[in-house]
Write an enzyme that holds these catalytic residues in place. Structure first.
Site, mmCIF file in Angstrom:
data_model
loop_
_atom_site.group_PDB
_atom_site.id
_atom_site.type_symbol
_atom_site.label_atom_id
_atom_site.label_comp_id
_atom_site.label_asym_id
_atom_site.label_seq_id
_atom_site.Cartn_x
_atom_site.Cartn_y
_atom_site.Cartn_z
ATOM 1 N N GLN A 129 -10.097 -4.078 -3.454
ATOM 2 C CA GLN A 129 -11.409 -3.664 -2.956
ATOM 3 C C GLN A 129 -12.482 -3.878 -4.018
ATOM 4 O OE1 GLN A 129 -12.241 -2.282 0.293
ATOM 5 N NE2 GLN A 129 -14.197 -2.967 -0.538
ATOM 6 N N ARG A 132 -13.412 -9.081 1.484
ATOM 7 C CA ARG A 132 -11.989 -8.821 1.238
ATOM 8 C C ARG A 132 -11.179 -10.054 1.624
ATOM 9 N NH1 ARG A 132 -9.974 -3.525 1.303
ATOM 10 N NH2 ARG A 132 -7.995 -4.517 0.797
ATOM 11 N N ARG A 179 0.881 -1.176 0.000
ATOM 12 C CA ARG A 179 0.000 0.000 0.000
ATOM 13 C C ARG A 179 0.912 1.217 0.000
ATOM 14 N NH1 ARG A 179 -5.340 1.243 3.547
ATOM 15 N NH2 ARG A 179 -6.115 -0.070 1.837
ATOM 16 N N CYS A 233 -16.315 1.372 0.417
ATOM 17 C CA CYS A 233 -15.167 0.524 0.766
ATOM 18 C C CYS A 233 -14.769 0.655 2.231
ATOM 19 C CB CYS A 233 -13.986 0.837 -0.146
ATOM 20 S SG CYS A 233 -13.271 2.471 0.065
ATOM 21 N N ASP A 254 -17.256 6.941 -1.811
ATOM 22 C CA ASP A 254 -16.038 6.772 -1.007
ATOM 23 C C ASP A 254 -15.764 8.130 -0.348
ATOM 24 O OD1 ASP A 254 -13.626 5.838 0.038
ATOM 25 O OD2 ASP A 254 -12.540 5.888 -1.869
ATOM 26 N N HIS A 298 -7.319 0.735 -6.489
ATOM 27 C CA HIS A 298 -7.562 -0.108 -5.310
ATOM 28 C C HIS A 298 -8.227 -1.403 -5.797
ATOM 29 C CE1 HIS A 298 -7.852 -1.284 -1.274
ATOM 30 N NE2 HIS A 298 -8.741 -0.439 -0.796
#
Ligand code: CP
Ligand code: NVA
Length: 303
Positions: free
Chosen positions: A133, A286, A103, A258, A218, A130
């Site tokens: 996700q 996830r 990340r 998310c 988001d 991402h």
């Protein structure tokens, strides 16, 4: 040639179909407390240059559940924080483990890392993408509603990493994305494939929700952009996903986020805590999809 998962478009539909099928099996076994030790003695290294709850937990728990181990590194405590080149870090880390998750900030960092790695590299979030996700989100949609091909996803809010992964997923899975971002926060066309015709831009967020099968949003300020927060709060006024906007969508439309979420900013409590919201399934998934992803990248297809 080592297979990486640096952005959603790195996998074909066939590969996603396989990973989804394995995810369903892995989830079923997890629910039944059946062991699934396909990665015994394998090690995942996780490199975090930004904060995380879900990504760390799901990857770490996932490796443990598959009989392997996960090691957590962050910028502050590793030599990355003292300027060791990512190319050197990749050389060293990839000689000691079987798969790496990162990340970080710019996509260029993970690309450079992967180019110097002997083992598969997974994008656990960059400024631009991402993919893990959105893999979980597409899996969640299919689990709840069946095939996502031909469906409409409404993206309301920032043109951020999640949006770019959704736009790539739309091309792979054959669905459409209605996008509404505020003035001054347009889609960065350099992050969208030139042949992507799977999206439409709407000036007004309510219009983007019309007939949607899934409404998603988001945070307005992603990690790394914190100094823009005050300006964004003003610019995004009106982009909250509330009950009025959900009413423009199909009556059985799902809501996804998310997480982490800010109730009263990008989403109203009545929506995220309401009956159309599947955010907790999304978060749980996830774990299952990333176990399937790790398994596929480390040992390939199992017959
Ligand atoms: N959604 C997500 O990636 O959450 P974390 O930032 O907690 O990992
Ligand atoms: N767009 C958000 C997602 C967090 C999981 C961010 O990059 O901060």
């Amino acid at each position: 040639m080592i297979k990486h998962f640096l952005q959603f478009s790195d996998f074909t539909l066939d590969e996603f179909d396989y990973v989804m099928e394995r995810s369903r099996l892995i989830k079923r076994k997890f629910k039944n407390y059946e062991p699934h030790h396909t990665l015994t003695d394998r090690t995942l290294v996780m490199v975090f240059e930004k904060n995380s709850t879900r990504t760390r937990l799901s990857f770490e728990a996932g490796m443990h559940q598959m009989g392997g181990a996960a090691i957590y590194l962050n910028t502050r405590d590793s030599q990355l924080g003292r300027g060791e080149p990512v190319e050197d870090a990749a050389q060293v880390m990839s000689r000691m483990c079987d798969v790496i998750m990162i990340r970080t900030f710019g996509q260029d960092i993970i690309e450079r890392f992967a180019a110097n790695s002997r083992v598969p590299v997974i994008n656990g979030l960059t400024n631009e993408h991402h993919p893990c996700q959105v893999l979980a989100d597409v899996f969640t949609f299919i689990e709840q509603r069946g095939s996502i091909a031909g469906k409409t996803v409404a993206w309301i809010g920032d043109a951020n990493n999640m949006l770019y992964s959704w736009l790539q997923a739309a091309q792979v899975f054959g669905f459409h994305v209605n996008v509404s971002t505020p003035a001054g926060y347009p889609i960065d066309m350099s992050l969208v494939a030139a042949d992507n015709q799977r999206y439409t831009v709407f000036a007004h967020p309510s219009d983007a929700c019309v007939d949607a099968d899934l409404v998603t949003t988001d945070v307005w300020t992603s990690m790394g952009f914190e100094e823009e927060n005050a300006a964004r709060l003003k610019a995004f006024d009106g982009w909250i996903v509330d009950a009025a906007k959900m009413q423009r969508a199909h009556p059985d439309a799902l809501f996804m986020h998310c997480l982490p979420a800010h109730r009263g900013e990008e989403v109203a409590a009545e929506v995220i805590d309401g009956p159309q919201s599947v955010v907790w399934d999304e978060a749980e998934n996830r774990l299952h999809v990333q176990k399937a992803l790790l398994e596929y990248l480390v040992i390939g297809k199992l017959t």
